[in-house]
Design an enzyme around this catalytic site. Structure first.
Site, PDB file in Angstrom:
ATOM      1  N   ALA A  33       0.877  -1.170   0.000  1.00 24.00           N
ATOM      2  CA  ALA A  33       0.000   0.000   0.000  1.00 24.00           C
ATOM      3  C   ALA A  33       0.917   1.222   0.000  1.00 24.00           C
ATOM      4  O   ALA A  33       2.111   1.112   0.277  1.00 24.00           O
ATOM      5  CB  ALA A  33      -0.863  -0.009   1.252  1.00 24.00           C
ATOM      6  N   GLY A  87       0.599  -5.081   0.758  1.00 19.96           N
ATOM      7  CA  GLY A  87      -0.601  -5.068  -0.082  1.00 19.96           C
ATOM      8  C   GLY A  87      -0.346  -5.660  -1.453  1.00 19.96           C
ATOM      9  O   GLY A  87      -1.273  -6.132  -2.113  1.00 19.96           O
ATOM     10  N   GLU A 136      -0.792  -9.254  -0.934  1.00 22.81           N
ATOM     11  CA  GLU A 136      -2.221  -9.472  -0.668  1.00 22.81           C
ATOM     12  C   GLU A 136      -3.038  -9.397  -1.937  1.00 22.81           C
ATOM     13  O   GLU A 136      -3.987 -10.156  -2.136  1.00 22.81           O
ATOM     14  CB  GLU A 136      -2.711  -8.449   0.361  1.00 22.81           C
ATOM     15  CG  GLU A 136      -2.158  -8.733   1.754  1.00 22.81           C
ATOM     16  CD  GLU A 136      -2.480  -7.649   2.737  1.00 22.81           C
ATOM     17  OE1 GLU A 136      -2.169  -6.472   2.451  1.00 22.81           O
ATOM     18  OE2 GLU A 136      -3.038  -7.945   3.804  1.00 22.81           O
ATOM     19  N   GLU A 169       4.596  -5.628   7.109  1.00 20.79           N
ATOM     20  CA  GLU A 169       3.863  -4.571   7.810  1.00 20.79           C
ATOM     21  C   GLU A 169       4.320  -4.356   9.250  1.00 20.79           C
ATOM     22  O   GLU A 169       4.294  -3.241   9.749  1.00 20.79           O
ATOM     23  CB  GLU A 169       2.362  -4.878   7.790  1.00 20.79           C
ATOM     24  CG  GLU A 169       1.687  -4.678   6.449  1.00 20.79           C
ATOM     25  CD  GLU A 169       1.791  -5.877   5.526  1.00 20.79           C
ATOM     26  OE1 GLU A 169       2.635  -6.752   5.753  1.00 20.79           O
ATOM     27  OE2 GLU A 169       1.007  -5.916   4.561  1.00 20.79           O
TER      28      GLU A 169
HETATM   29  N1  T1G Z   1       4.664   3.378  -0.063  1.00 17.53           N
HETATM   30  C1  T1G Z   1       5.126   4.595  -0.424  1.00 17.53           C
HETATM   31  N2  T1G Z   1       6.392   4.831  -0.849  1.00 17.53           N
HETATM   32  C2  T1G Z   1       7.228   3.770  -0.896  1.00 17.53           C
HETATM   33  C3  T1G Z   1       6.812   2.465  -0.521  1.00 17.53           C
HETATM   34  C4  T1G Z   1       5.463   2.293  -0.097  1.00 17.53           C
HETATM   35  N3  T1G Z   1       4.995   1.112   0.230  1.00 17.53           N
HETATM   36  N4  T1G Z   1       7.885   1.635  -0.677  1.00 17.53           N
HETATM   37  C5  T1G Z   1       8.892   2.388  -1.128  1.00 17.53           C
HETATM   38  N5  T1G Z   1       8.511   3.660  -1.259  1.00 17.53           N
HETATM   39  C6  T1G Z   1       9.329   4.779  -1.766  1.00 17.53           C
HETATM   40  C7  T1G Z   1      10.468   5.116  -0.831  1.00 17.53           C
HETATM   41  O1  T1G Z   1      10.038   6.013   0.169  1.00 17.53           O
HETATM   42  C8  T1G Z   1      11.456   5.732  -1.799  1.00 17.53           C
HETATM   43  O2  T1G Z   1      10.992   7.040  -2.069  1.00 17.53           O
HETATM   44  C9  T1G Z   1      11.248   4.931  -3.094  1.00 17.53           C
HETATM   45  O3  T1G Z   1       9.943   4.341  -2.968  1.00 17.53           O
HETATM   46  C10 T1G Z   1      12.276   3.831  -3.280  1.00 17.53           C
HETATM   47  O4  T1G Z   1      12.260   3.055  -2.063  1.00 17.53           O
HETATM   48  C11 T1G Z   1      -2.481  -2.946   3.288  1.00 17.53           C
HETATM   49  C12 T1G Z   1      -0.821  -1.906   5.132  1.00 17.53           C
HETATM   50  C13 T1G Z   1      10.207  -2.018  -2.018  1.00 17.53           C
HETATM   51  C14 T1G Z   1      12.142  -3.169  -0.931  1.00 17.53           C
HETATM   52  O5  T1G Z   1       6.578  -2.030   3.795  1.00 17.53           O
HETATM   53  O6  T1G Z   1      10.688  -2.221   1.595  1.00 17.53           O
HETATM   54  O7  T1G Z   1       1.027  -2.708   2.269  1.00 17.53           O
HETATM   55  O8  T1G Z   1      13.027   8.282  -1.235  1.00 17.53           O
HETATM   56  O9  T1G Z   1      14.628   3.592  -1.426  1.00 17.53           O
HETATM   57  O10 T1G Z   1      15.897   0.242  -1.508  1.00 17.53           O
HETATM   58  O11 T1G Z   1      -1.531  -4.800   4.304  1.00 17.53           O
HETATM   59  O12 T1G Z   1      11.108   0.386  -0.664  1.00 17.53           O
HETATM   60  O13 T1G Z   1      12.780   7.727  -3.667  1.00 17.53           O
HETATM   61  O14 T1G Z   1      11.273   9.438  -2.609  1.00 17.53           O
HETATM   62  O15 T1G Z   1      13.321   1.767  -0.243  1.00 17.53           O
HETATM   63  O16 T1G Z   1      15.028  -0.433  -3.834  1.00 17.53           O
HETATM   64  C15 T1G Z   1       4.058  -2.655   3.001  1.00 17.53           C
HETATM   65  C16 T1G Z   1       8.287  -0.830   1.864  1.00 17.53           C
HETATM   66  C17 T1G Z   1       3.361  -1.329   3.058  1.00 17.53           C
HETATM   67  C18 T1G Z   1       7.528  -2.127   1.617  1.00 17.53           C
HETATM   68  C19 T1G Z   1      12.504  -1.206  -2.410  1.00 17.53           C
HETATM   69  N6  T1G Z   1       5.206  -2.574   2.124  1.00 17.53           N
HETATM   70  N7  T1G Z   1       9.277  -0.609   0.833  1.00 17.53           N
HETATM   71  O17 T1G Z   1      13.687  -0.874  -1.763  1.00 17.53           O
HETATM   72  O18 T1G Z   1      14.044   1.467  -2.657  1.00 17.53           O
HETATM   73  S1  T1G Z   1       1.999  -1.340   4.168  1.00 17.53           S
HETATM   74  C20 T1G Z   1       6.402  -2.223   2.616  1.00 17.53           C
HETATM   75  C21 T1G Z   1      10.441  -1.312   0.835  1.00 17.53           C
HETATM   76  C22 T1G Z   1       0.913  -2.382   3.420  1.00 17.53           C
HETATM   77  C23 T1G Z   1      -1.204  -3.683   3.502  1.00 17.53           C
HETATM   78  C24 T1G Z   1      -0.169  -2.916   4.271  1.00 17.53           C
HETATM   79  C25 T1G Z   1      11.454  -0.888  -0.187  1.00 17.53           C
HETATM   80  C26 T1G Z   1      11.554  -1.844  -1.395  1.00 17.53           C
HETATM   81  P1  T1G Z   1      12.094   8.196  -2.409  1.00 17.53           P
HETATM   82  P2  T1G Z   1      13.629   2.490  -1.490  1.00 17.53           P
HETATM   83  P3  T1G Z   1      14.773   0.075  -2.464  1.00 17.53           P
END
Ligand code: T1G
Length: 690
Positions: free
Chosen positions: A63, A102, A105, A125
């Site tokens: 998400a 998400g 999911e 999460e």
């Molecule tokens: N939402 C918004 N922005 C995100 C994002 C996300 N989920 N994931 C990454 N970004 C942005 C990050 O801030 C950065 O922005 C750019 O993308 C590159 O990220 C409903 C509630 C995917 C392994 O927790 O683990 O789904 O600094 O530098 O090192 O049940 O990003 O460039 O402006 O980290 O190659 C669950 C979080 C969400 C995954 C890539 N998902 N992301 O790593 O790049 S909650 C996560 C990561 C959810 C549902 C629940 C990593 C990555 P900027 P990066 P990277």
């Protein structure tokens, strides 16, 4: 459709492609058009099956975290997945990169999942103080079994395709063209003509021994370290076993919303973005070309040098470890071998990986052997004279363009750089002990440090799995400078009336891994004693303990007693009597000291120093200070870092109490920083300063 979602019909198969850089996060901009595309594909009689794929570097990575805390926009992710699950035609998710949260999911809402061999899937999460909120805790247990699902959800760790396929989380793994593989898989399913069972209809794996499951819960959550989300996640997985699908789904949503609206999750989401923000250095363009680093020299094979050498080798970099003499070199290399052997014993790496890492590290006593290295990282004695000698020698042998880095923890980097003819190539790389374990790396920017040298340091940090924060030159940079402020009152608290165990208890209750007195007993009182002496400072109680040879755990006693070699601290009557005597000598009337006072005289000065560091520009932003403290000093993750915590606790309250103690003691450490006063007056937060 839209520029983020396209749908094409390829011989009866609807191919829906999401394109929302950088990670296809399922924000509203993606959910709405995806919802419309699925409705269209569902209604279109010419469509016999659906593939959901993503453009760019990864399948949906979750998400959109930046949407939390804002009013939700329909359709929600659960609505989207419910629509997907109402489609009887076979649906396939084509997964590449990292299908997380998400994203996974969404894929679980499909009948099938086909993944690229290099893909990873996970439900991370809990790292954001959340739990999966779109069916992950209800569907994944049905797909892979409750215990496997529990491990993935409570740890938040992604799994690779070998494990995912073995668990049944993916139906096929592709080595070539993923899209083609997913299409071929789907056409075969269409030809089989079903039945195509959604995960919600598959509950055969839920028949588990509940005692065994509870044992797995106890094991999975024991590392929760004061965090709520892992425990809540385990509760949601348990519900998947004990409740009907829709009831478990509804309960998951309630639990997710509770977590989402908690300060703990706000703190962890703050840290997620803060960690990434810290890599954006004012004045350095994000596309600044980093210099390649494949060969590194490490100067000094002591604890820090050996740790740095391992951190580099662990990142695949060839290391040349230099010591002044063969005997010291052998000691260092032996320490490295021993440490890796310990990792093999604990199962964190296998024997082959140990050999591969050791093979990357060679020793030398000859500076000339460093001439082809791309970087040299000095980790010698913290004495400016020694630093000058080392950098003078490096300046002579290192090739043009090589980076000269110091691991100094508080010395003036500009003075070190001045001992070379190439100050633009000099940077600080302040590792934290043990250097191959601690994630924080303070990158110290000197007056002359070139932009591409900073970019190279940031790229190196990423490569070796460190969390970088660029800091300016001052005594102690960010972390140690604030640590000095936090510990300034430690002795006074004892003389005022507190005991070491009282102070340490307040720290433990706040969530610190260890209180200051247990910590100095572990580190060794003699280390800080030498440091104080070098600065001409005294600490009546600690100095007296050192004079008595009570250096801490290694001596069996320090601020605590450690009987029979145990590491469990016990109150030491010798210390209680010493404190009484010292207070008496100093004419201090001891009194009861409460927990609040202990916090006000330790944590508040540290926050105050953090504000000074931000207003001086030593840290580019307050959130960088949070990243330093959470990753380098064990500040509780659930509290988001000292500056985040201060904002939510109330900067005005903190300023009031700093004023009080400043009036009581006249100590600089309590004099409110102008920035704190300003925020207390305006009611603003640090983020408003950006
Ligand atoms: N939402 C918004 N922005 C995100 C994002 C996300 N989920 N994931 C990454 N970004 C942005 C990050 O801030 C950065 O922005 C750019 O993308 C590159 O990220 C409903 C509630 C995917 C392994 O927790 O683990 O789904 O600094 O530098 O090192 O049940 O990003 O460039 O402006 O980290 O190659 C669950 C979080 C969400 C995954 C890539 N998902 N992301 O790593 O790049 S909650 C996560 C990561 C959810 C549902 C629940 C990593 C990555 P900027 P990066 P990277």
């Amino acid at each position: 459709m839209s520029d983020t979602v396209t749908i094409t019909n390829e011989d009866g198969v609807a191919v829906i492609v999401l394109d929302n850089p950088p990670v296809n996060a399922l924000g509203h901009a993606l959910r709405a058009p995806l919802f419309a595309a699925l409705e269209a594909a569902k209604a279109d009689e010419a469509v016999q099956g659906i593939v959901i794929a993503c453009a760019g570097r990864t399948f949906v990575a979750g998400a959109d975290i930046s949407e939390f805390g804002k009013p939700p926009l329909e359709p929600s992710l659960p609505d989207l997945i419910a629509l997907l699950e109402s489609i009887e035609k076979p649906t396939v998710a084509a997964i590449h990169g990292t299908a997380l949260g998400g994203g996974l999911e969404l894929a679980l809402g499909c009948h099938y999942r086909v993944a690229d061999r290099a893909a990873m899937i996970g439900l991370p999460e809990v790292n954001l103080g959340l739990i999966p909120g779109a069916g992950g805790t209800v569907r994944l247990p049905r797909l892979v079994g409750p215990e496997a699902a529990l491990g993935i959800i409570v740890s938040g760790k992604p799994v690779g395709m070998e494990k995912a396929q073995a668990l049944g989380a993916v139906d096929a793994v592709a080595d070539g063209d993923l899209r083609a593989a997913a299409m071929a898989f789907l056409r075969a399913k269409i030809a089989e003509d079903g039945p195509h069972r959604h995960i919600r209809a598959r509950d055969e794996k839920l028949a588990v021994d509940l005692d065994a499951f509870e044992a797995a819960v106890a094991d999975a959550t024991k590392k929760a370290r004061g965090l709520t989300a892992p425990l809540t996640a385990a509760e949601a997985v348990r519900n998947a076993i004990t409740m009907a699908f829709d009831d478990a789904l509804a309960r998951e949503r309630e639990l997710f919303l509770e977590r989402r609206d908690s300060l703990e999750s706000a703190a962890q989401r703050h840290l997620f973005f803060a960690t990434r923000e810290a890599t954006k250095v004012p004045g350095i363009a994000r596309d600044t070309q980093a210099r390649p680093i494949e060969k590194a020299a490490v100067i000094g094979a002591g604890t820090m040098g050996a740790g740095i050498a391992m951190a580099l080798a662990n990142g695949g970099i060839e290391v040349r470890l230099l010591e002044l003499n063969a005997e010291a070199l052998e000691r260092g290399l032996g320490q490295i071998d021993k440490t890796y052997a310990g990792s093999v014993k604990r199962g964190s790496i296998d024997a082959a990986e140990k050999e591969a890492r050791l093979a990357r590290i060679s020793g030398t006593t000859d500076y000339a052997a460093l001439s082809d290295c791309d970087i040299a990282i000095e980790a010698v004695f913290e004495d400016m004279g020694v630093k000058h000698k080392v950098f003078g020698a490096l300046d002579k042998v290192m090739k043009p363009g090589a980076i000269l880095a110091s691991n100094t923890s508080y010395l003036d980097l500009d003075e070190i750089a001045a001992s070379t003819g190439r100050p633009q190539d000099v940077v600080g790389l302040h590792f934290f002990s043990p250097a191959h374990v601690m994630r924080l790396l303070e990158i110290v920017r000197g007056d002359h440090t070139a932009p591409e040298v900073l970019a190279s340091a940031l790229a190196l940090a990423r490569r070796i799995g460190k969390v970088p924060v660029v800091v300016g030159v001052c005594n102690g940079f960010v972390g140690n400078r604030m640590l000095a402020a936090r510990r300034e009152e430690n002795e006074s608290l004892l003389l005022s009336g507190a005991t070491p165990e009282q102070v340490d208890r307040v720290f433990a209750d706040f969530g610190w891994p260890m209180g200051p007195f247990a910590m100095v007993d572990l580190a060794g009182l003699d280390i800080s004693w030498k440091h104080r002496q070098s600065l001409g400072l005294t600490a009546p109680v600690a100095d007296a303990l050192c004079e008595a040879g009570h250096f801490g755990q290694k001596a069996g006693r320090g601020f605590y007693l450690y009987e029979d070699g145990s590491r469990t601290p016990k109150p030491d009557p010798f210390v209680a009597e010493l404190i009484e005597r010292k207070a008496d000598e100093l004419g201090i009337e001891r009194r009861t000291v409460g927990a609040e006072e202990i916090t006000e005289r330790t944590l508040y000065p540290m926050i105050n120093e953090g504000a000074r560091i931000v207003e001086e520009g030593i840290a580019a932003r307050a959130s960088d200070v949070d990243v330093v403290w959470v990753n380098g000093y064990g500040f509780p993750v659930a509290k988001g870092g000292p500056m985040f915590w201060a904002e939510h606790f109330g900067i005005g309250r903190i300023v009031d109490r700093l004023e009080h103690w400043y009036g009581e003691t006249g100590k600089e450490v309590f004099k409110p920083a102008p920035l704190l006063r300003q925020l207390a007056l305006t009611g603003g937060g640090f983020a408003d300063l950006a």
